[in-house]
Enzyme design. Structure first.
Site, PDB file in Angstrom:
ATOM      1  N   LYS A 107      -5.651  39.326   1.659  1.00  0.00           N
ATOM      2  CA  LYS A 107      -6.433  38.765   2.789  1.00  0.00           C
ATOM      3  C   LYS A 107      -6.457  39.686   3.994  1.00  0.00           C
ATOM      4  O   LYS A 107      -7.437  39.730   4.726  1.00  0.00           O
ATOM      5  CB  LYS A 107      -5.917  37.384   3.183  1.00  0.00           C
ATOM      6  CG  LYS A 107      -4.441  37.325   3.575  1.00  0.00           C
ATOM      7  CD  LYS A 107      -3.620  36.684   2.502  1.00  0.00           C
ATOM      8  CE  LYS A 107      -2.184  37.108   2.625  1.00  0.00           C
ATOM      9  NZ  LYS A 107      -1.323  36.616   1.594  1.00  0.00           N
ATOM     10  N   GLU A 131     -10.311  35.067  -4.921  1.00  0.00           N
ATOM     11  CA  GLU A 131      -9.923  33.655  -4.855  1.00  0.00           C
ATOM     12  C   GLU A 131      -8.495  33.472  -4.343  1.00  0.00           C
ATOM     13  O   GLU A 131      -8.189  32.529  -3.615  1.00  0.00           O
ATOM     14  CB  GLU A 131     -10.060  33.007  -6.250  1.00  0.00           C
ATOM     15  CG  GLU A 131      -9.823  31.519  -6.278  1.00  0.00           C
ATOM     16  CD  GLU A 131     -10.758  30.761  -5.350  1.00  0.00           C
ATOM     17  OE1 GLU A 131     -11.945  30.644  -5.644  1.00  0.00           O
ATOM     18  OE2 GLU A 131     -10.281  30.284  -4.283  1.00  0.00           O
ATOM     19  N   ILE A 138      -5.235  27.324  -4.337  1.00  0.00           N
ATOM     20  CA  ILE A 138      -6.339  26.368  -4.102  1.00  0.00           C
ATOM     21  C   ILE A 138      -7.675  27.093  -4.292  1.00  0.00           C
ATOM     22  O   ILE A 138      -7.913  28.106  -3.648  1.00  0.00           O
ATOM     23  CB  ILE A 138      -6.282  25.791  -2.668  1.00  0.00           C
ATOM     24  CG1 ILE A 138      -4.953  25.073  -2.427  1.00  0.00           C
ATOM     25  CG2 ILE A 138      -7.454  24.860  -2.420  1.00  0.00           C
ATOM     26  CD1 ILE A 138      -4.822  24.484  -1.032  1.00  0.00           C
ATOM     27  N   GLY A 189      10.876  32.566  -1.233  1.00  0.00           N
ATOM     28  CA  GLY A 189       9.801  33.489  -1.627  1.00  0.00           C
ATOM     29  C   GLY A 189       8.426  33.123  -1.110  1.00  0.00           C
ATOM     30  O   GLY A 189       7.420  33.599  -1.626  1.00  0.00           O
ATOM     31  N   ASP A 203      -1.320  35.574   9.261  1.00  0.00           N
ATOM     32  CA  ASP A 203      -1.680  35.301   7.865  1.00  0.00           C
ATOM     33  C   ASP A 203      -2.741  34.189   7.806  1.00  0.00           C
ATOM     34  O   ASP A 203      -3.731  34.300   7.072  1.00  0.00           O
ATOM     35  CB  ASP A 203      -0.410  34.902   7.094  1.00  0.00           C
ATOM     36  CG  ASP A 203      -0.689  34.579   5.647  1.00  0.00           C
ATOM     37  OD1 ASP A 203      -0.957  35.510   4.880  1.00  0.00           O
ATOM     38  OD2 ASP A 203      -0.658  33.379   5.284  1.00  0.00           O
ATOM     39  N   LYS A 207      -6.880  34.472   6.556  1.00  0.00           N
ATOM     40  CA  LYS A 207      -7.526  33.561   5.603  1.00  0.00           C
ATOM     41  C   LYS A 207      -8.692  32.831   6.269  1.00  0.00           C
ATOM     42  O   LYS A 207      -9.763  32.667   5.670  1.00  0.00           O
ATOM     43  CB  LYS A 207      -6.496  32.551   5.074  1.00  0.00           C
ATOM     44  CG  LYS A 207      -5.398  33.228   4.261  1.00  0.00           C
ATOM     45  CD  LYS A 207      -4.222  32.293   4.022  1.00  0.00           C
ATOM     46  CE  LYS A 207      -3.085  33.000   3.304  1.00  0.00           C
ATOM     47  NZ  LYS A 207      -1.841  32.237   3.274  1.00  0.00           N
TER      48      LYS A 207
HETATM   49  N1  HSE Z   1       3.050  33.889   3.137  1.00  0.00           N
HETATM   50  C1  HSE Z   1       1.975  33.035   2.758  1.00  0.00           C
HETATM   51  C2  HSE Z   1       2.363  31.606   3.053  1.00  0.00           C
HETATM   52  C3  HSE Z   1       1.614  33.101   1.308  1.00  0.00           C
HETATM   53  O1  HSE Z   1       3.478  31.344   3.477  1.00  0.00           O
HETATM   54  O2  HSE Z   1       1.523  30.754   2.853  1.00  0.00           O
HETATM   55  C4  HSE Z   1       0.621  34.116   0.950  1.00  0.00           C
HETATM   56  O3  HSE Z   1      -0.496  34.091   1.755  1.00  0.00           O
END
Ligand code: HSE
Length: 437
Positions: A107, A131, A138, A189, A203, A207
């Site tokens: 992303k 995707e 999702i 993780g 992040d 997205k």
């Molecule tokens: N680090 C992201 C999250 C996952 O915690 O949703 C990958 O985009």
């Protein structure tokens, strides 16, 4: 059966290893569904000796992802390296230039270079699929681009980061501190290699930038996103929100307004009764408001190796079936420039937490400043008053204000004036309220 689809996988972390494993263990199922086998013919990663729990012994190894991208023995290049520059960027460009289809979960790369890469793919007559890049497992990209293609989209919003949602959920449900929750999310993780990307909202913003383009047919503009992470959220805010009937979620929101498209990522108070409030833990959710369909809410795992690999697999199945869809839902030349709405014009209710000095007239002063900005207060809550000891007059008291709908500019001005008046200690906390169904 048609000839096999030959795949090169760059990056054998949790997602890459799961992808190779699933391609091997579901080879028959996938061949049936695609009418042709999907076979991994090349892999690339940093460390050849590491045990990843997957057998890559019969697969050609490349130390360099760009060499794999150009390898004549692949039809599709899968980029699972990550990062918006360096090997991920170089290898994806090399693959497109060499006429290979590209599937990526990256992303950050797409948020920065998506339009350019889509143009390259178009020119080369190949597909660029992603995707897994928005909300992990999702299937929101296909939903937006294909299933909702007949709708005008008014708004899209969601919980797009599992790490933040996990932290906020644990803080609320178990009364655990932010730092401990983050450490736990990392251990499980969910977090990015650099967790500041999760907790500062980058992040989510990456997205959201992709979803905004898909929703409104405009160019991707991640830099235009108003961004606030969750690091300033305290347990006091979470408790107060709960008492007032809200939960705090990190939301990404993109919506049409009279002045342009608003793109924002920030902690948000959502009514406990709303669908989004009930999304707990590492789960993600995306709500899309289309003119014909109404609101569609997708819920599922936004992170994790198998779930993210599931999204990558779906892109590979598309390629194997020759199901080519423009990367951003329409030809790049038809994308509109992104027209940003100004955040100062954002309208909504606000939660404000102030540490007000316990002295006569302080409240009146705050109310006067709010009134001068035309802000109407829905409720005022003073907390912990009983804890003030005799002789501690003047100690700051937590006070929570909820405003009726107003503008961002008015609230910001009011808070700046209050701060300058010496009636509060520290910096005011401000959380936007979103009235959601
Ligand atoms: N680090 C992201 C999250 C996952 O915690 O949703 C990958 O985009």
């Amino acid at each position: 059966m048609k000839p096999e689809l030959r795949v090169g996988v760059a990056g054998l972390g949790t997602v890459g290893a799961s992808l190779v494993r699933q391609l091997q263990s579901k080879a028959d199922l996938l061949a049936q569904r695609c009418g042709r086998p999907i076979v991994v013919t090349g892999v690339s990663a940093r460390d050849r000796t590491r045990d990843r729990g997957v057998d890559v012994s019969g697969i050609q190894w490349f130390d360099n992802a760009t060499d794999l991208a150009r390898f004549e023995g692949i039809d599709v290049f899968v980029e699972l390296i990550g990062g918006d520059s360096g090997p991920a960027d170089e290898s994806v460009r090399a693959a497109l230039a060499a006429g290979k289809h590209v599937v990526t979960a990256n992303k950050a790369l797409l948020a920065r270079h998506g339009v350019e890469l889509a143009r390259m793919a178009e020119k080369a007559g190949v597909t660029l699929s992603y995707e897994a890049a928005a909300a992990g497992g999702i299937p929101v990209v296909k939903t937006m681009r294909e299933a909702l293609a007949g709708n005008r989209i008014n708004r899209i919003y969601g919980i797009l980061n599992g790490t933040c949602n996990y932290i906020l959920t644990r803080m609320e449900q178990d009364g655990i501190d932010f730092a401990a929750c983050l450490a736990e999310a990392q251990r499980l993780g969910y977090a990015e290699a650099d967790p500041t990307f999760d907790i500062e909202g980058n992040d989510t913003a990456h997205k959201l930038a992709l979803l905004t383009s898909l929703a409104f047919g405009c160019e991707i503009d991640a830099d235009a996103i108003y961004l606030e992470g969750i690091t300033s959220i305290t347990r006091a805010d979470i408790e107060a929100a709960s008492e007032l009937g809200y939960r705090i979620k990190l939301l990404g929101v993109a919506q049409k307004t009279d002045t342009g498209i608003e793109q924002r990522v920030h902690p948000t108070m959502v009514p406990k009764t709303s669908a989004i409030a009930r999304i707990d833990g590492v789960l993600n959710a995306v709500a899309v408001d289309g003119d014909a369909v109404g609101e569609v809410v997708l819920v599922g795992p936004g992170a994790g190796g198998d779930a993210t690999a599931s999204a990558v697999l779906s892109d590979l199945v598309d390629v194997a079936r020759d199901n080519a869809v423009p990367a951003l839902g329409l030809a790049v030349s038809r994308l509109k420039p992104y027209e940003a709405a100004r955040m100062r014009l954002h309208e909504g209710g606000y939660y404000i937490r102030l540490a007000v000095y316990d002295r006569s007239g302080a409240f009146a002063e705050i109310a006067r400043i709010m009134a001068a900005e035309g802000i109407s207060l829905e409720s005022i809550m003073q907390r912990d008053r009983a804890r003030t000891q005799a002789g501690e007059a003047g100690a700051p008291q937590p006070v929570i204000l909820i405003t009726y709908e107003t503008t961002e500019a008015a609230v910001k001005r009011a808070l700046a004036t209050i701060t300058a008046q010496n009636v509060i200690a520290g910096t005011p906390q401000m959380i936007r309220i979103e009235k959601l169904a």
